[in-house]
Design an enzyme around this catalytic site. Structure first.
Site, PDB file in Angstrom:
ATOM      1  N   HIS B 277       0.841  -1.199   0.000  1.00  0.00           N
ATOM      2  CA  HIS B 277       0.000   0.000   0.000  1.00  0.00           C
ATOM      3  C   HIS B 277       0.871   1.242   0.000  1.00  0.00           C
ATOM      4  O   HIS B 277       1.815   1.335   0.778  1.00  0.00           O
ATOM      5  CB  HIS B 277      -0.894  -0.020   1.239  1.00  0.00           C
ATOM      6  N   ARG B 341      -2.846   1.207  -6.460  1.00  0.00           N
ATOM      7  CA  ARG B 341      -1.869   1.128  -5.381  1.00  0.00           C
ATOM      8  C   ARG B 341      -0.497   0.648  -5.829  1.00  0.00           C
ATOM      9  O   ARG B 341       0.526   1.180  -5.389  1.00  0.00           O
ATOM     10  CB  ARG B 341      -2.401   0.186  -4.303  1.00  0.00           C
ATOM     11  N   LEU B 452     -13.440  -5.092   1.299  1.00  0.00           N
ATOM     12  CA  LEU B 452     -14.651  -5.198   2.105  1.00  0.00           C
ATOM     13  C   LEU B 452     -15.775  -5.749   1.246  1.00  0.00           C
ATOM     14  O   LEU B 452     -16.576  -6.590   1.676  1.00  0.00           O
ATOM     15  CB  LEU B 452     -15.017  -3.826   2.676  1.00  0.00           C
TER      16      LEU B 452
END
Lengths: 274, 648
Positions: B277, B341, B452
């Site tokens: 990240h 990312r 998520l």
């Protein structure tokens, strides 16, 4: 409370200070040691040298434990996981304050720059009837889960939800709900309360759901059932000291307790059960 | 290079069960074709769910609502403490509430492209379809998402996308979604329908006649070794980022459940696909125990830069605009600071390696909110990111409203994981793998706010449908914990524990874990080379040898013993790391988060080799100390054309 054999442990100060010469802290730790649930416990004294001020409090304990293991001793057990202040695993009392001296900060986010060289730090577990000590600084907080199981939810089976924007929620209500929902369930509120009350924890969940249109049909049951579960777990009553609010690492407001009282009173009247 | 593996090629063992036909119809058609378990029969089936993060909690709640007998096991004292709780930024869904041109197809397209064409199209499309139902479900549970003044849901944009499709709850979206799934699960616990077993760590998978039929766990508070039998086992045990020691993962996150299932026959796919990240707080000292992520959402308003001159030591506010290099905006004008990312991380590394980095170590770049604060006011920025700014200040002692944040990339997420078919079933029948623990949907790079989404898609909607293919599709004779397979697995677990306690060496488990982590970061991190990976493999093997001679575990196994817990996890990381390095060295291309220095474009971007590596690589355990076999699932792209990714 006899001091067990003092141990000097070298803390690894980081070379990150100006010109790499930052002087670390010298600390005396008095740590609660207890072998198992119900076993007698006592404070044990350790001296730490050269502790970097950039370390978190838990990293300082890591250093202590490294030293203890190398000396063939039992390391201090403490709960922790995310180390970002959100999972709610960590928490103990430092010099009488749950989560230590910094406002709205869990011990994992508390950094050693909050302390001065030469200080003595008394470290002990959260103490409450409903949170039995399991080992050293580890306590059993499963009572919180049982309270949530009693009513801290909206009853909606997967697949039966309407379109998300079919439920309009004014921004202020959503914000209010969020403020209450930010609770991490660490239990500091219970540890800080002279009565060992869980009113702030329960109030936060009841207020979160009361602020939203979802789950209104079970609003009364929720308040009654969660309070009953709380009582059954052995948490004490609230006498408005608000130490819970002062110790809360997430800034959960005391108004949540007032709201819980209102919700409970209204629900009791409507149900006629109390 | 020593050919450690035999390449088993396209394997008949890897049947993806991917449906055919028009992609938009595949999931509904597949659901229709699946077998069903009638409501009255569901209570006859025992399902074990290991892990209670987003995937596990949502699966446990939903299966229990459906009427299955469910046991949920978690490593924490409370299921609400699973690491999903720490996700900050948001969750994607193709709602198109902003009317900015989003659609299921666009989310599908962005995810396949963002993953650098190393994911299964059918899975990704299903994920995009389900995304909208997830938001509906979470809102109905009372998840307090951000809202507009009119009461509708708010959105923001995230890396790798040019639409605003990310739903969020301040900087604590993971927490709120997990508490939603947790509350759904606790409702089932409260009604007596779901058996919750906290403080349990899975030590082994029990396989009977080739089918997953239970687990061996250790009760972390009493030390008791327990047997649990079931008709199906769901692993929802997260990723393996902690093989690097320092990562943004929680301290207890580990590969043990996956790795031990791997040793019982579950193939491990693409272990080298790791996400670094771009915006994490840099390392400050040797005692550092973990790294803290600053949400990608910050790149909506923060601008990334380094000084134009090497070694410019002026304070950030004294460096005028003309002396600043906003290198992401320079290199990628159309996506700017919101490139994916992997691209952002490599660009930061490139600047720091070239000597332009800032901070004392020179290993960080600025993320600057000066312009956003001037434009929108401090109050607006505080409302959006207040908790993140506060967290940054606590850790660094610097106020990001006044001075730019300093950031450096860190290990954050693992796209690789146990191989699963379209039903999320591993190569061990009856063993399903959900969430980050499986390999399936993000290819070689995950887009922000998609973890998520995937965890909840798997748990709320996919597995509750597909599990019936196993429960109704196979004959499952009754198995109890008296079966010899349980005794064998329990014996192995006990023997391993005893071996740890008997070692009485000189070093702590953490000291080995740190050493492994540094090695992995240097040789298997953001940039990898053939030589470096060969060196890493040799060094990992040495480290493992030393570990098994020299660690010291205090105490016994009859109580809380956190060192003993760590020993098992690090032992597994030390085996897994070698497979990781092997996978990275065999994949002779760059794609997404897997960057091999030998394979790059003249501009330094990842250069894929679709001719030879357009596949998922799934590794088969062949016995302790033996080379693993590499199996291949070819990937075909019918709807998103294989192209060189461009974010310029």
């Amino acid at each position: 409370m006899s001091a067990a054999s003092p141990t000097a442990v070298q803390g690894a100060a980081s070379p990150t200070g100006a010109a790499g010469t930052k002087q670390g802290l010298k600390l005396v730790l008095k740590v609660w040691r207890q072998g198992a649930r119900g076993a007698p416990g006592q404070f044990e004294t350790h001296e730490l040298q050269n502790v970097s001020t950039d370390m978190s409090f838990l990293e300082m304990l890591d250093v202590l434990n490294e030293g203890l293991i190398r000396e063939g001793k039992d390391p201090v057990a403490f709960e922790h996981d995310c180390r970002e202040g959100i999972c709610g695993s960590c928490g103990f009392v430092i010099n009488g304050q749950a989560h230590g001296p910094q406002k709205e900060t869990t011990v994992c986010q508390l950094h050693m720059r909050s302390f001065r060289s030469g200080e003595t730090l008394v470290i002990e577990p959260f103490r409450a009837t409903a949170f039995p000590i399991l080992k050293d600084l580890v306590v059993d907080r499963s009572a919180f889960d049982r309270i949530v199981a009693a009513g801290g939810y909206v009853s909606v089976n997967t697949g039966s939800a309407p379109d998300a924007n079919a439920i309009l929620i004014p921004k202020d209500n959503a914000e209010r709900a969020f403020d209450a929902a930010a609770c991490i369930g660490c239990g500091a509120c219970v540890a800080a309360c002279p009565n060992g009350s869980a009113m702030l924890f329960v109030g936060a969940k009841v207020s979160h759901l009361a602020a939203l249109p979802q789950g209104q049909s079970e609003r009364d049951h929720r308040a009654l059932d969660m309070v009953a579960a709380m009582d059954k777990e052995g948490f004490g009553d609230c006498s408005n000291h608000l130490e819970c609010v002062a110790s809360c690492p997430k800034g959960i407001a005391g108004t949540n307790i007032a709201q819980l009282n209102r919700e409970f009173a209204k629900a009791s009247l409507r149900s006629g059960s109390r | 290079m020593v050919p450690m593996v035999q390449d088993a090629g396209r394997s008949t063992r890897l049947d993806s069960k991917e449906p055919s036909g028009p992609i938009a119809d595949r999931w509904s058609q597949h659901k229709f074709n699946l077998k069903l378990v009638a409501p009255a029969n569901r209570r006859r089936f025992q399902v074990i769910v290991v892990g209670t993060g987003l995937a596990g909690a949502s699966a446990a709640a939903t299966l229990s609502e459906l009427g299955y007998k469910v046991k949920a096991l978690c490593i924490h004292g409370s299921p609400r403490r699973a690491h999903s709780i720490a996700a900050q930024g948001g969750i994607n869904a193709a709602k198109n509430y902003q009317n900015d041109g989003d659609s299921v197809h666009r989310l599908f397209y962005d995810t396949v492209k963002g993953g650098d064409f190393r994911a299964r199209e059918s899975n990704v499309h299903r994920l995009a379809e389900i995304s909208t139902q997830i938001i509906d479900q979470c809102v109905a549970q009372g998840v307090p998402f951000a809202r507009e003044y009119g009461g509708t849901l708010a959105n923001r944009s995230f890396g790798g996308a040019q639409v605003s499709r990310t739903f969020y709850a301040r900087g604590q979206t993971g927490q709120q979604l997990l508490l939603g799934a947790y509350s759904a699960m606790m409702r089932q616990v409260g009604s007596g329908a779901l058996d919750l077993l906290p403080d349990r760590e899975m030590l082994d998978l029990v396989v009977v006649d080739g089918v997953a039929r239970g687990v061996i766990v250790r009760h972390l508070r009493t030390g008791a070794i327990e047997r649990h039998a079931a008709d199906a086992v769901l692993l929802c045990t997260g990723g393996y980022g902690n093989v690097f020691y320092l990562s943004t993962n929680a301290k207890n996150s580990n590969v043990t459940a996956s790795w031990r299932a791997h040793k019982r026959g579950a193939f491990f796919a693409n272990p080298c696909f790791t996400q670094i990240h771009p915006t994490c707080i840099p390392v400050s000292g040797s005692y550092q125990s973990k790294l803290t992520l600053m949400s990608e959402s910050l790149r909506n308003d923060g601008r990334v830069w380094v000084p134009k001159a090497k070694g410019d030591r002026r304070r950030a506010d004294q460096i005028p605009d003309e002396d600043r290099d906003y290198y992401l905006e320079r290199r990628y004008p159309s996506f700017g600071n919101l490139v994916p990312r992997d691209v952002a991380s490599r660009a930061a590394k490139e600047r720091c390696d070239a000597g332009f980095g800032v901070g004392e170590t020179g290993m960080s770049v600025f993320l600057d909110f000066r312009d956003a604060i001037q434009r929108d006011g401090e109050a607006t920025i505080r409302a959006k990111y207040g908790n993140l700014f506060q967290m940054y200040e606590r850790i660094t002692g610097e106020d990001p409203y006044k001075v730019p944040m300093r950031m450096y990339p860190a290990v954050h997420y693992t796209m690789g994981g146990l191989w699963v078919d379209y039903n999320l079933e591993s190569t061990v029948p009856g063993l399903f793998v959900l969430g980050e623990a499986n390999f399936s949907d993000h290819g070689a790079n995950r887009l922000g706010a998609s973890a998520l989404m995937q965890g909840l898609a798997d748990g709320y909607f996919v597995v509750p449908a597909t599990i019936a293919s196993h429960l109704a599709g196979r004959v499952l004779p009754k198995v109890t914990t008296d079966h010899p397979a349980f005794a064998e697995a329990e014996g192995a677990a006990r023997a391993m524990t005893q071996r740890f306690l008997d070692l009485r060496g000189t070093r702590t488990v953490d000291s080995y874990h740190r050493e492994l982590g540094l090695l992995m970061w240097d040789e298997c991190g953001m940039a990898r080379t053939r030589e470096g990976l060969a060196k890493a493999k040799a060094r990992i093997a040495e480290l493992r040898e030393a570990f098994w001679q020299d660690i010291r575990i205090p105490g016994d196994a009859e109580n809380i013993n956190q060192e003993l817990e760590k020993a098992g996890r690090v032992a597994d990381f030390l085996e897994f790391a070698e497979l990781f390095a092997e996978d990275a060295s065999v994949r002779e291309e760059s794609c997404g988060g897997h960057f091999r220095e030998e394979y790059q474009t003249p501009e330094g971007e990842a250069l894929r080799d679709d001719e030879n590596f357009c596949h998922a690589a799934a590794w088969e355990f062949q016995g302790q100390g033996k080379p693993e076999a590499r199996h291949v699932e070819p990937l075909t792209f019918e709807y998103v054309k294989l192209t060189q990714r461009s974010y310029k």
